[in-house]
Design a protein around this motif. Sequence first.
Motif, short mmCIF file in Angstrom:
data_model
loop_
_atom_site.label_atom_id
_atom_site.label_comp_id
_atom_site.label_asym_id
_atom_site.label_seq_id
_atom_site.Cartn_x
_atom_site.Cartn_y
_atom_site.Cartn_z
N GLY A 30 -1.73 -1.90 3.73
CA GLY A 30 -2.75 -1.02 3.15
C GLY A 30 -2.50 -0.87 1.67
O GLY A 30 -1.90 -1.74 1.04
N HIS A 31 -2.93 0.26 1.13
CA HIS A 31 -2.66 0.52 -0.28
C HIS A 31 -1.15 0.58 -0.49
O HIS A 31 -0.42 1.16 0.31
CB HIS A 31 -3.32 1.83 -0.72
CG HIS A 31 -3.25 2.03 -2.19
ND1 HIS A 31 -4.05 1.33 -3.06
CD2 HIS A 31 -2.45 2.80 -2.96
CE1 HIS A 31 -3.75 1.68 -4.30
NE2 HIS A 31 -2.77 2.57 -4.26
N ALA A 32 -0.69 -0.03 -1.59
CA ALA A 32 0.75 -0.17 -1.83
C ALA A 32 1.49 1.17 -1.70
O ALA A 32 1.21 2.10 -2.48
CB ALA A 32 0.97 -0.74 -3.22
N TYR A 43 -8.53 3.27 -0.94
CA TYR A 43 -8.68 2.86 0.46
C TYR A 43 -9.76 3.72 1.11
O TYR A 43 -9.70 4.95 1.04
CB TYR A 43 -7.36 3.03 1.19
CG TYR A 43 -7.31 2.38 2.55
CD1 TYR A 43 -6.98 1.04 2.69
CD2 TYR A 43 -7.59 3.11 3.70
CE1 TYR A 43 -6.93 0.43 3.94
CE2 TYR A 43 -7.53 2.51 4.95
CZ TYR A 43 -7.20 1.18 5.06
OH TYR A 43 -7.15 0.58 6.31
N ASN A 80 -2.62 6.87 -3.92
CA ASN A 80 -1.55 7.27 -3.00
C ASN A 80 -1.52 8.77 -2.79
O ASN A 80 -0.57 9.30 -2.19
CB ASN A 80 -0.19 6.78 -3.50
CG ASN A 80 0.23 5.50 -2.79
OD1 ASN A 80 -0.19 5.25 -1.67
ND2 ASN A 80 1.04 4.69 -3.44
N ASN A 90 -3.55 1.61 7.07
CA ASN A 90 -3.30 1.85 5.64
C ASN A 90 -1.82 2.10 5.35
O ASN A 90 -1.47 2.81 4.42
CB ASN A 90 -4.15 3.02 5.12
CG ASN A 90 -4.13 3.13 3.61
OD1 ASN A 90 -3.88 2.14 2.91
ND2 ASN A 90 -4.41 4.30 3.08
N ILE A 140 -10.75 -1.87 2.34
CA ILE A 140 -9.80 -1.87 3.47
C ILE A 140 -8.46 -2.47 3.07
O ILE A 140 -7.71 -2.96 3.92
CB ILE A 140 -10.36 -2.62 4.70
CG1 ILE A 140 -10.71 -4.07 4.33
CG2 ILE A 140 -11.57 -1.91 5.27
CD1 ILE A 140 -10.86 -4.98 5.53
N GLY A 141 -8.14 -2.46 1.78
CA GLY A 141 -6.85 -3.00 1.34
C GLY A 141 -6.37 -2.22 0.14
O GLY A 141 -6.75 -1.05 -0.06
N HIS A 142 -5.56 -2.86 -0.68
CA HIS A 142 -5.11 -2.21 -1.90
C HIS A 142 -6.33 -1.89 -2.77
O HIS A 142 -7.24 -2.71 -2.90
CB HIS A 142 -4.14 -3.11 -2.66
CG HIS A 142 -3.49 -2.40 -3.79
ND1 HIS A 142 -2.49 -1.47 -3.60
CD2 HIS A 142 -3.72 -2.42 -5.12
CE1 HIS A 142 -2.12 -0.98 -4.77
NE2 HIS A 142 -2.86 -1.54 -5.71
N ALA A 143 -6.33 -0.71 -3.36
CA ALA A 143 -7.50 -0.23 -4.10
C ALA A 143 -7.98 -1.25 -5.14
O ALA A 143 -7.24 -1.56 -6.07
CB ALA A 143 -7.15 1.08 -4.79
#
Lengths: 294, 294
Positions: free
Chosen positions: A185-187, B161, B283, A91, B184-187
């Motif tokens: 992962g999330h930005a 995430y 975040n 992430n 599993i990536g950007h929300a």
Amino acid sequence: MRNLAAVALLLALTAAAPPKKLTPTDAVNAAPAGAWRTIPAEDLLVMTLDGGARVIIQLAPAFAPVHVANIRKFAAANYWQGAAVYRVQDNYVAQWGINEAKRALSAGAVAKPPAEYVRPARGLAFTPLGSPDPYAKSVGFSRGWPVALYRNGSASLTHCYGTVGVGRDLHPDTGTGGELYAAIGHAPRQLDRNIAIVGRVISGIEQLSALPRGSEAMGFYKEGSVAKAITGIALASAMPAAQRPSFQYLDTASPSFARYLRIRKNRDDDFYRVAAGGADLCNVPVPVRPTPGR
Amino acid sequence: MRNLAAVALLLALTAAAPPKKLTPTDAVNAAPAGAWRTIPAEDLLVMTLDGGARVIIQLAPAFAPVHVANIRKFAAANYWQGAAVYRVQDNYVAQWGINEAKRALSAGAVAKPPAEYVRPARGLAFTPLGSPDPYAKSVGFSRGWPVALYRNGSASLTHCYGTVGVGRDLHPDTGTGGELYAAIGHAPRQLDRNIAIVGRVISGIEQLSALPRGSEAMGFYKEGSVAKAITGIALASAMPAAQRPSFQYLDTASPSFARYLRIRKNRDDDFYRVAAGGADLCNVPVPVRPTPGR
């Protein structure tokens, strides 16, 4: 097996059939050839991993010219011989390159580049996202890139999934470009304005994001082991024409992009019950495709 | 090798040494025992993958009670025998479970649960994030969960995430809970209010996020192949005490969380040059830890 995203439905073509609601992919597929811009070959960095898989990065010389010039020199001089992906933090980032302390700088490269974290907003083409952002005065798109504008008149590229930046030590060090990372992962938008963004992965990000995570603090691999060896890093412009990749992005100033953006912000195709009415900048990835017919 | 994040510096303890700027981790580590809340064992779903690795999910009965009740019944009845992770789509979801069409529903489970996508905001504890959000009127935290409040008085959990939701076919189907996914990536916040969120992965998300991506459309694996077999799914409350995991989350109404949130929004430790002055909801992950002394 059930599908999370909309499933293509074969609607009976009768007079009573309701019009099909468009998906973002529909909007991209409907864009005319003239809405696509070919990325110059000198802006494409082709990284080949052990086993032959490729990761292709579009460079951003308009935002980090000194770092991008370094990267081009490193590619030409084979600076990265023996490089590897040595950090994979879940992430967060996958990071690769060569230990800058142990490799002589390539001829003509800059040892201490300036902090190319922001540039003046003035002169920048800008298509607003049209949704609020927690990190900047305004966010949107400029010639195919996600960008943020700040109250002091500066602008930056933003960290989204796949964004490539320059690994560095503590401020005021900016890194040379010999060690790079991609967001997997999330930005991590808190890094905006704090690090040099030099590009984004436009093909093969899954070659990095699916690597086993490193066992040490911050996802580093144990000394002497790596996530993946890198067998080559070259500019597309330096490759034989037959092996050279070519990609296009959807012009973010085009009506096709405007339609794509509107649909991304208001998903109402058959899967959806409520349209969001807005979108996060990093949830509107700029469409990229291999150049047709090549 | 260079570190992206702040490096712990050994500051000389002289009268002239400047005070060390705190990182979010410092704030979490300084939280007193009383700021942590132990997650009930009946809210912990323990998924064991082929090879023995565990993925641990905290369930959210306050938001999707019927779906969560189904999941508890499935775990008790061994409904998921033979289940697998059968979809891994890069920058989107890993999905697992059993084909609902081919397995008889467990006794007492609900075949067609209601659309538990939102609940009334009224009665919900709420600590605001304090930054604008593109998807909702306001976002923040409620008893350890990221939540969104909407103009019509409803509230939802949000896709960040690791968020776990219920796979479904097209609306108005809601899924039974027999097929689940984790982000599993950007929300993918556009899914908020469109799908039943039942929990989040609090340990072992890398066991899903680092799986090879599926080769078929939307990351599905080819018929007859899977990303990973699942050898067991059980509630912690049904496990022998010696094997039972226990976790705590930082109370999102506590002064410790407020301090953590303030620091996440204003990173100014030695790595940073500019503090963002805000943060995206996803975040600011709610801190979770194994219960000390167990």
